[in-house]
Scaffold this motif. Structure first.
Motif, short mmCIF file in Angstrom:
data_model
loop_
_atom_site.label_atom_id
_atom_site.label_comp_id
_atom_site.label_asym_id
_atom_site.label_seq_id
_atom_site.Cartn_x
_atom_site.Cartn_y
_atom_site.Cartn_z
N THR A 107 24.28 -29.65 -4.17
CA THR A 107 22.91 -29.37 -4.60
C THR A 107 22.28 -30.67 -5.08
OG1 THR A 107 23.55 -27.16 -5.36
CG2 THR A 107 21.46 -28.02 -6.17
N HIS A 108 21.00 -30.88 -4.72
CA HIS A 108 20.26 -32.02 -5.23
C HIS A 108 19.08 -31.48 -6.01
CE1 HIS A 108 18.10 -35.83 -5.47
NE2 HIS A 108 19.19 -36.43 -5.02
N PHE A 109 19.03 -31.76 -7.32
CA PHE A 109 18.00 -31.15 -8.15
C PHE A 109 16.65 -31.83 -8.00
CE2 PHE A 109 21.92 -29.64 -10.07
CZ PHE A 109 21.62 -28.31 -10.28
N GLY A 110 16.60 -33.03 -7.41
CA GLY A 110 15.32 -33.63 -7.06
C GLY A 110 14.77 -33.01 -5.78
N HIS A 111 15.66 -32.75 -4.87
CA HIS A 111 15.33 -32.05 -3.62
C HIS A 111 15.05 -30.58 -3.89
CE1 HIS A 111 16.75 -29.56 -0.20
NE2 HIS A 111 16.53 -30.58 0.60
N ILE A 112 15.68 -30.03 -4.92
CA ILE A 112 15.65 -28.61 -5.30
C ILE A 112 16.25 -27.77 -4.17
CG2 ILE A 112 14.33 -26.81 -6.46
CD1 ILE A 112 12.05 -28.75 -6.81
N GLY A 113 17.40 -28.18 -3.70
CA GLY A 113 18.06 -27.43 -2.64
C GLY A 113 19.38 -28.04 -2.26
N HIS A 114 19.86 -27.62 -1.12
CA HIS A 114 21.17 -28.01 -0.61
C HIS A 114 20.97 -28.85 0.66
CE1 HIS A 114 22.93 -24.84 -3.21
NE2 HIS A 114 21.84 -24.16 -2.87
N PRO A 115 20.97 -30.17 0.56
CA PRO A 115 20.65 -31.00 1.73
C PRO A 115 21.71 -31.04 2.82
CG PRO A 115 21.17 -32.37 -0.17
CD PRO A 115 21.11 -30.97 -0.67
N SER A 116 22.98 -31.06 2.47
CA SER A 116 24.02 -31.31 3.47
C SER A 116 24.13 -30.22 4.52
CB SER A 116 25.38 -31.51 2.79
OG SER A 116 25.38 -32.70 2.03
N VAL A 117 23.93 -28.95 4.12
CA VAL A 117 24.12 -27.85 5.06
C VAL A 117 23.04 -27.79 6.12
CG1 VAL A 117 25.49 -26.40 3.54
CG2 VAL A 117 23.00 -26.28 3.41
N ALA A 118 21.94 -28.50 5.91
CA ALA A 118 20.90 -28.61 6.94
C ALA A 118 21.06 -29.88 7.77
CB ALA A 118 19.51 -28.58 6.28
N VAL A 119 21.38 -30.98 7.11
CA VAL A 119 21.39 -32.29 7.76
C VAL A 119 22.65 -32.54 8.57
CG1 VAL A 119 21.38 -34.78 7.33
CG2 VAL A 119 19.82 -33.28 6.06
N ARG B 145 13.83 -37.03 -0.36
CA ARG B 145 12.50 -37.59 -0.62
C ARG B 145 11.41 -36.56 -0.33
NH1 ARG B 145 12.14 -42.95 -2.80
NH2 ARG B 145 14.13 -43.97 -2.37
N VAL B 146 11.53 -35.83 0.77
CA VAL B 146 10.54 -34.79 1.09
C VAL B 146 10.59 -33.69 0.05
CG1 VAL B 146 9.83 -33.04 2.77
CG2 VAL B 146 10.51 -35.31 3.56
N GLY B 147 11.79 -33.31 -0.37
CA GLY B 147 11.93 -32.29 -1.39
C GLY B 147 11.21 -32.67 -2.68
N ALA B 148 11.38 -33.92 -3.10
CA ALA B 148 10.71 -34.39 -4.31
C ALA B 148 9.20 -34.48 -4.11
CB ALA B 148 11.28 -35.76 -4.71
N TRP B 149 8.77 -34.85 -2.90
CA TRP B 149 7.34 -34.94 -2.59
C TRP B 149 6.69 -33.55 -2.66
CZ3 TRP B 149 4.17 -33.04 1.40
CH2 TRP B 149 2.90 -33.62 1.51
N LEU B 150 7.38 -32.55 -2.15
CA LEU B 150 6.86 -31.17 -2.22
C LEU B 150 6.92 -30.64 -3.65
CD1 LEU B 150 8.49 -29.75 1.02
CD2 LEU B 150 6.04 -29.97 0.59
N GLY B 151 8.00 -30.94 -4.36
CA GLY B 151 8.10 -30.63 -5.77
C GLY B 151 8.34 -29.18 -6.12
N ARG B 152 8.38 -28.93 -7.41
CA ARG B 152 8.67 -27.58 -7.91
C ARG B 152 7.60 -26.56 -7.57
NH1 ARG B 152 12.57 -25.29 -10.34
NH2 ARG B 152 13.70 -27.25 -10.58
N THR C 213 -0.51 -26.40 2.87
CA THR C 213 -0.41 -24.98 3.20
C THR C 213 0.84 -24.32 2.62
OG1 THR C 213 0.67 -25.47 5.32
CG2 THR C 213 -1.73 -25.23 5.33
N HIS C 214 1.73 -25.13 2.04
CA HIS C 214 2.97 -24.59 1.48
C HIS C 214 3.11 -24.95 0.00
CE1 HIS C 214 3.79 -24.19 5.75
NE2 HIS C 214 4.84 -23.46 5.48
N SER C 215 1.99 -25.06 -0.68
CA SER C 215 1.97 -25.29 -2.14
C SER C 215 2.68 -26.56 -2.55
CB SER C 215 2.59 -24.09 -2.89
OG SER C 215 1.91 -22.90 -2.57
N GLY C 216 2.63 -27.59 -1.70
CA GLY C 216 3.29 -28.85 -2.01
C GLY C 216 2.58 -29.61 -3.10
N LEU C 217 3.34 -30.29 -3.94
CA LEU C 217 2.78 -31.10 -5.02
C LEU C 217 2.15 -32.39 -4.48
CD1 LEU C 217 2.48 -31.54 -8.10
CD2 LEU C 217 4.77 -32.58 -8.08
N ALA C 218 2.66 -32.87 -3.35
CA ALA C 218 2.19 -34.12 -2.74
C ALA C 218 2.33 -35.30 -3.69
CB ALA C 218 0.75 -33.97 -2.24
#
Length: 448
Positions: free
Chosen positions: A91-103, A134-141, A235-240
């Motif tokens: 789990t990456h808490f900056g990404h707010i998810g599980h990066p390895s299982v996708a990548v 990086r994208v996870g952090a860009w989208l944010g909480r 369109t997906h509530s991203g923090l940008a």
């Protein structure tokens, strides 16, 4: 530059990773392989494998966890879902998810199909895992709180970057691939607690393969598809949050990854680690009078099942997992989270002495515990983001793997991944992944 161009430039030609980044990428590949093998007979894994095997067995296909081959996109979907089936991955808490299982499944499927060597695979994983974070952090909480599952959304961009790096896409092609991913990335938190959650990881991996292959074939997309007026972020509530891209290509955020050493919700891990400290401090676990757990309020809606009745509910219960830990059960083992465990009288009695308190002063990666036993008070706290010493992480990952796969099988997997950079292909790793369940079950039986 647009966001896709910035990310595309990085992913197509990111500099050689530093030693720390390389070590954490290797850790995550090992952990991913472990949990995928351990989960390959889960219902969602069997379903995804059945669908993948029902497709065309094209030449140059990719290996599936548990056996068989399929087209790369189908294999990435099946392997992504399988590796997240146990919810025991990083789990990456900056990404707010599980990066390895996708990548990882996206990169590995194409590496096998295209004959890429281990060194190229590791480079692709570094580019993809960093892009996802990086994208996870860009989208944010705000994106996560709106109901989107970052493993499926941010993960799709990371999977695309990794797949594109395996294919050798140039910056223009990589930009197109990432822009295409913006119109396909998806994943909802409403799927939590169902097979849809691990399938979100699989869908993200499949998107990565498909978008990279489309870009390689010349498909194009809107250049501002991620951050534009009607792009993915708006369109997906991203923090940008553009600060999330600071230092891209010069520094790495992926090594802030957190590994699971307990087979339950990651929100419980800080508490369980704090209890480990308390037990090491000489706690008399047979005379516990009261347990107080302080945690961030955010987790109360996620993993605060007060009286779990099933093994799955137990994985989301502060009170019961605290009781399990204090009673000496191995919370890293899969087979302790059962309906029978929930019904044990001694655990219920201990569970009912645990009080969970919401405390906004505690970070959402930490917990504080206070245990009163035999008239003595023991206190400890833990923050999982501070588990950053690779020399401490490595033996714990290896012990976790040995618990799940058996020591001999685990040691073989570790050796294959430690030497993968020097291999002409990824065959040794994919051979182990593709070993039918019966084969490595037999290995476990031999080990006793």
């Amino acid at each position: 530059m647009t966001l896709a161009q910035t990310l595309g430039s990085f992913a197509a030609a990111s500099p050689a990773e530093d030693p720390r980044m390389a070590r954490f990428v290797r850790f995550s590949l090992f952990d991913w392989t472990t949990v995928g093998l351990a989960g390959c007979d889960e219902p969602v894994a069997r379903a995804a494998r059945q669908v993948a095997l029902g497709g065309a067995q094209a030449k140059g296909g990719a290996t599936l966890f548990g056996g068989g081959h399929a087209a790369p996109a189908a294999a990435a979907l099946a392997n992504g879902a399988t590796s997240h089936a146990l919810d025991y991955d990083d789990t990456h808490f900056g990404h707010i998810g599980h990066p390895s299982v996708a990548v990882i499944p996206a990169a590995l499927a194409l590496a096998e199909a295209r004959g890429a060597d281990g060194a190229r695979l590791m480079q692709a994983l570094a580019a993809g895992l960093e892009t996802a974070c990086r994208v996870g952090a860009w989208l944010g909480r705000p994106h996560y709180e709106a109901g989107f599952h970052q493993t499926g959304t941010s993960g799709a961009f990371g999977a695309t970057a990794a797949a594109g790096r395996i294919l050798g896409l140039d910056t223009t092609q990589m930009t197109q691939a990432l822009s295409l991913a913006a119109t396909r990335a998806a994943g909802l938190k409403s799927q939590f607690g169902t097979m849809g959650k691990p399938l979100n990881a699989g869908f993200a991996a499949e998107v990565g393969v498909t978008c990279a292959l489309l870009a390689e074939a010349g498909a194009g997309s809107a250049p501002d598809a991620i951050e534009g007026m009607q792009g993915f972020g708006p369109t997906h509530s991203g923090l940008a949050d553009d600060t999330a891209l600071a230092g891209l290509g010069e520094s790495w955020v992926f090594p802030d990854i957190s590994y699971k050493f307990h087979a339950c919700c990651h929100g419980l891990h800080a508490m369980l680690e704090a209890l480990r400290k308390v037990k090491a401090d000489g706690l008399d676990a047979t005379s516990v009078e009261a347990v107080e757990v302080r945690t961030h309020p955010r987790w109360l809606a996620v993993c605060n099942q007060p009286k779990p009745a099933t093994g799955l509910q137990a994985k989301f219960s502060y009170r019961l997992t605290a009781a399990m830990s204090l009673a000496g059960l191995d919370t890293a083992a899969l087979d302790v989270y059962t309906d029978a465990t929930c019904a044990r009288a001694n655990l219920i009695a201990l569970r009912d002495r645990v009080t969970v308190i919401a405390d906004e002063m505690v970070s959402d990666t930490a917990s504080k515990v206070r245990v009163t036993s035999a008239g003595q008070v023991h206190e400890a706290e833990h923050d999982v983001l501070k588990d950053s010493d690779p020399d401490v992480i490595e033996p714990r990952l290896r012990e976790k793997s040995a618990t799940l796969l058996g020591r001999d099988v685990s040691a073989t997997v570790w050796q294959e991944i430690c030497t993968i950079d020097g291999h002409g292909d990824v065959a040794a790793l994919t051979s182990r992944i593709g070993a039918p369940a019966a084969r490595w079950d037999a290995d476990l039986a031999v080990q006793g």
